[in-house]
Design an enzyme around this catalytic site. Structure first.
Site, PDB file in Angstrom:
ATOM      1  N   LYS A  93       6.491  -7.863  88.623  1.00 18.76           N
ATOM      2  CA  LYS A  93       7.696  -7.523  89.402  1.00 18.76           C
ATOM      3  C   LYS A  93       8.711  -6.779  88.536  1.00 18.76           C
ATOM      4  CE  LYS A  93       7.101 -11.454  92.507  1.00 18.76           C
ATOM      5  NZ  LYS A  93       7.437 -12.873  92.703  1.00 18.76           N
ATOM      6  N   VAL A 131       8.531  -7.374  95.561  1.00 20.31           N
ATOM      7  CA  VAL A 131       9.437  -8.076  94.640  1.00 20.31           C
ATOM      8  C   VAL A 131      10.493  -8.799  95.474  1.00 20.31           C
ATOM      9  CG1 VAL A 131      11.103  -7.858  92.746  1.00 20.31           C
ATOM     10  CG2 VAL A 131       9.136  -6.307  92.866  1.00 20.31           C
ATOM     11  N   VAL A 162       1.381 -14.580 104.715  1.00 21.12           N
ATOM     12  CA  VAL A 162       2.257 -13.458 105.088  1.00 21.12           C
ATOM     13  C   VAL A 162       1.673 -12.710 106.287  1.00 21.12           C
ATOM     14  CG1 VAL A 162       3.429 -11.379 104.285  1.00 21.12           C
ATOM     15  CG2 VAL A 162       3.038 -13.261 102.690  1.00 21.12           C
ATOM     16  N   GLY A 181       3.007 -25.915  98.526  1.00 21.40           N
ATOM     17  CA  GLY A 181       2.464 -24.561  98.677  1.00 21.40           C
ATOM     18  C   GLY A 181       3.250 -23.521  97.894  1.00 21.40           C
TER      19      GLY A 181
HETATM   20  N1  LIG Z   1       3.367 -15.870 100.173  1.00 24.30           N
HETATM   21  C1  LIG Z   1       4.506 -15.310  99.777  1.00 24.30           C
HETATM   22  O1  LIG Z   1       5.581 -15.920  99.834  1.00 24.30           O
HETATM   23  C2  LIG Z   1       4.521 -13.894  99.258  1.00 24.30           C
HETATM   24  C3  LIG Z   1       5.760 -13.304  98.912  1.00 24.30           C
HETATM   25  C4  LIG Z   1       5.780 -11.983  98.470  1.00 24.30           C
HETATM   26  C5  LIG Z   1       4.580 -11.299  98.333  1.00 24.30           C
HETATM   27  N2  LIG Z   1       3.401 -11.933  98.646  1.00 24.30           N
HETATM   28  C6  LIG Z   1       2.179 -11.152  98.487  1.00 24.30           C
HETATM   29  O2  LIG Z   1       1.583 -10.992  99.766  1.00 24.30           O
HETATM   30  C7  LIG Z   1       0.164 -10.943  99.647  1.00 24.30           C
HETATM   31  C8  LIG Z   1      -0.444 -12.019 100.542  1.00 24.30           C
HETATM   32  O3  LIG Z   1       0.035 -13.273 100.135  1.00 24.30           O
HETATM   33  P1  LIG Z   1      -0.245 -14.591 100.996  1.00 24.30           P
HETATM   34  O4  LIG Z   1       0.650 -15.633 100.444  1.00 24.30           O
HETATM   35  O5  LIG Z   1      -0.210 -14.287 102.430  1.00 24.30           O
HETATM   36  O6  LIG Z   1      -1.749 -14.905 100.542  1.00 24.30           O
HETATM   37  P2  LIG Z   1      -2.822 -15.788 101.327  1.00 24.30           P
HETATM   38  O7  LIG Z   1      -2.164 -16.815 102.171  1.00 24.30           O
HETATM   39  O8  LIG Z   1      -3.814 -16.228 100.312  1.00 24.30           O
HETATM   40  O9  LIG Z   1      -3.516 -14.725 102.313  1.00 24.30           O
HETATM   41  C9  LIG Z   1      -4.405 -13.744 101.871  1.00 24.30           C
HETATM   42  C10 LIG Z   1      -5.377 -13.486 102.998  1.00 24.30           C
HETATM   43  O10 LIG Z   1      -6.214 -12.407 102.624  1.00 24.30           O
HETATM   44  C11 LIG Z   1      -7.575 -12.813 102.777  1.00 24.30           C
HETATM   45  N3  LIG Z   1      -8.369 -12.177 101.738  1.00 24.30           N
HETATM   46  C12 LIG Z   1      -8.174 -12.250 100.406  1.00 24.30           C
HETATM   47  N4  LIG Z   1      -9.080 -11.517  99.745  1.00 24.30           N
HETATM   48  C13 LIG Z   1      -9.898 -10.991 100.686  1.00 24.30           C
HETATM   49  C14 LIG Z   1     -11.041 -10.150 100.642  1.00 24.30           C
HETATM   50  N5  LIG Z   1     -11.533  -9.727  99.464  1.00 24.30           N
HETATM   51  N6  LIG Z   1     -11.624  -9.790 101.791  1.00 24.30           N
HETATM   52  C15 LIG Z   1     -11.131 -10.208 102.965  1.00 24.30           C
HETATM   53  N7  LIG Z   1     -10.046 -11.018 103.108  1.00 24.30           N
HETATM   54  C16 LIG Z   1      -9.437 -11.405 101.968  1.00 24.30           C
HETATM   55  C17 LIG Z   1      -7.567 -14.329 102.605  1.00 24.30           C
HETATM   56  O11 LIG Z   1      -8.687 -14.897 103.235  1.00 24.30           O
HETATM   57  P3  LIG Z   1      -9.149 -16.411 102.888  1.00 24.30           P
HETATM   58  O12 LIG Z   1      -8.393 -17.284 103.835  1.00 24.30           O
HETATM   59  O13 LIG Z   1     -10.606 -16.399 103.129  1.00 24.30           O
HETATM   60  O14 LIG Z   1      -8.806 -16.662 101.447  1.00 24.30           O
HETATM   61  C18 LIG Z   1      -6.266 -14.704 103.293  1.00 24.30           C
HETATM   62  O15 LIG Z   1      -6.415 -14.872 104.675  1.00 24.30           O
HETATM   63  C19 LIG Z   1      -0.123 -11.117  98.147  1.00 24.30           C
HETATM   64  O16 LIG Z   1      -0.234  -9.864  97.544  1.00 24.30           O
HETATM   65  C20 LIG Z   1       1.117 -11.829  97.653  1.00 24.30           C
HETATM   66  O17 LIG Z   1       1.360 -11.609  96.267  1.00 24.30           O
HETATM   67  C21 LIG Z   1       3.346 -13.194  99.107  1.00 24.30           C
END
Ligand SMILES: NC(=O)c1ccc[n+]([C@@H]2O[C@H](COP(=O)([O-])OP(=O)(O)OC[C@H]3O[C@@H](n4cnc5c(N)ncnc54)[C@H](OP(=O)(O)O)[C@@H]3O)[C@@H](O)[C@H]2O)c1
Length: 433
Positions: A212, A140, A25, A194
């Protein structure tokens, strides 16, 4: 506590933005901001652990050379950014960092459902004390504007219940099973695409949807729920045979999150349920999300669209950012803590797998009638061996807890080869008692 002034576009200046997390995201938010060049918003900082890896990624190509990349959170907290956009996920260390950001005078935008479900009220208090924004429109249903739609468009109604499909992974799995695929194969495909994590429990066991549902209940019904008190049921026990029987009943199966306010009590549950084929929820396929909100005055309103994915979710995040930049206020109504029960008055679908012997059906019927539940129908498809025979009983409407009591004794019968599967069946006018 001192009230700080929010910086807004009213000051004729772009708000400075830091992204915390440059994953799916976070990268998409950077891309959407770069593609649209909103004059109110300027991305100035990106924080991620091992940040060099992120700075050299494909997604980083959309990021202006002037942006500061860091893996030190203090750089963000001490900076002059106006808005922190949290896209890392999880509760720790995120909650502590966002508290500090708010206290340092930075508004917060987040897509983090667990954080908002478990800690949202506390963070909102800090934001209000500092006259700052805390927006979570992407938490959500990703790109479906169910949160802003309810906050702005439905706050004039008295919402009494809501139900929906809010986990795209489960919907992908169940809608592919409906088309004939088996659970293990679809789960593997979902992981490769994914859609599902290597540990799929948060999705398939209902934890993600439960967070949610709690957020939606707070916004739509002003009800604060303890997420851990909301009943959840895994979809991993659903088998191909259940879709065949569901079809005979003019239904399909979806993971449904439902909540219904009943005086001071909230009925709430996340579980696979039988959904009539005529219901909009049955038409939701793949990773689509759908939420049906029922108001006392306005009737049913349906939100649907892409519930996940980097870009749809980024749209919701950027929309929140623009709302902060333009200092748009959302309606705030008092929220009350509500006790939760998983009980709903509904017909139930019970699937048994037995080593067939005379008297099984009458024993099941006896156990059900002992608790006051009536059988509505009995379905038995041909072609299964007698030593491993699956069959289904549906009941007339009764409380889930009543059925569970009966099943506790049925499950102990020697002929039962598996734990009986019990699913609620949604009706058009399904009511909690
Ligand atoms: N993906 C979706 O479709 C979606 C939809 C709605 C809501 N969300 C929400 O959006 C948020 C992000 O989701 P995402 O899918 O983008 O996740 P993601 O691809 O796993 O990205 C999370 C990023 O944050 C970094 N990170 C995590 N913990 C960290 C820490 N303690 N210190 C520093 N960096 C950290 C990760 O680094 P690393 O690469 O090192 O792990 C990664 O680059 C989540 O809360 C998720 O529930 C996602």
């Amino acid at each position: 506590m001192t009230t700080k002034r929010k910086k807004s576009v009213g000051a004729n200046k772009a708000v400075k933005v830091a992204l915390l997390g440059f994953g799916t995201v976070g990268g998409s938010v950077a891309r959407v901001l770069a593609a649209s060049r909103f004059p109110d918003v300027q991305l100035t900082h990106i924080f991620n652990r091992n940040v060099d890896r992120k700075r050299s990624s494909e997604a980083a190509k959309a990021v202006s050379a002037s942006v500061v990349w860091t893996d030190n959170i203090d750089v963000i907290l001490r900076s002059d950014v106006d808005v922190v956009v949290e896209l890392m996920g999880g509760l720790n260390p995120v909650e502590g960092w966002l508290r500090k950001a708010l206290v340092a005078g930075k508004s917060v935008v987040t897509a983090n459902k667990q954080l908002i479900a478990y800690r949202g009220t506390g963070l909102a208090k800090i934001a209000a004390q500092h006259n700052l924004h805390l927006l979570h429109g992407a938490a959500v249903a990703g790109g479906v504007p169910v949160i802003p739609g309810m906050l702005q468009g439905l706050c004039g109604d008295q919402v009494t219940r809501l139900s929906g499909i809010v986990n795209g992974t489960c919907n992908y799995i169940l809608s592919r099973m409906e088309a004939g695929a088996d659970y293990a194969t679809v789960l593997e495909d979902a992981q490769q695409l994914g859609y599902a994590e290597s540990d799929p429990s948060a999705d398939v066991d209902g934890y993600d949807a439960r967070a949610k549902l709690c957020i939606l209940s707070r916004i739509a019904m002003h009800a604060e729920l303890d997420p851990d008190a909301v009943a959840i049921q895994t979809i991993s026990a659903i088998e191909a045979i259940d879709f065949s029987y569901a079809k005979e009943l003019n239904c399909t199966i979806r993971q449904v999150s439902r909540a219904e306010l009943d005086g001071k009590l909230m009925h709430a549950r996340v579980a696979p349920m039988l959904v009539p084929l005529a219901s909009p929820m049955a038409w939701s396929h793949g990773t689509q999300n759908m939420v049906v909100v029922s108001g006392r005055f306005g009737g049913d309103v349906v939100f649907s669209g892409h519930g996940a994915g980097g870009e749809p979710t980024a749209v919701a995040v950027v929309s929140d950012l623009l709302a902060v930049a333009q200092d748009c206020r959302t309606v705030q109504l008092p929220v009350r803590r509500r006790e939760v029960t998983g009980d709903f008055l509904a017909p139930h679908y019970l699937r048994f797998v037995v080593d067939d012997k005379p008297g099984i059906v009458s024993a099941i019927s006896g156990a059900l009638s002992k608790v006051g539940a009536n059988i509505d129908s009995l379905l038995q498809r041909r072609g299964y061996p007698k030593h491993r025979l699956p069959f289904v009983v549906t009941t007339e409407p009764c409380l889930s807890s009543t059925i569970e009591r009966a099943l506790a004794s049925v499950a102990r019968m020697d002929c039962m080869l598996e734990k009986p599967l019990c699913l609620q069946m949604l009706e058009v006018e399904d009511k909690a008692e």
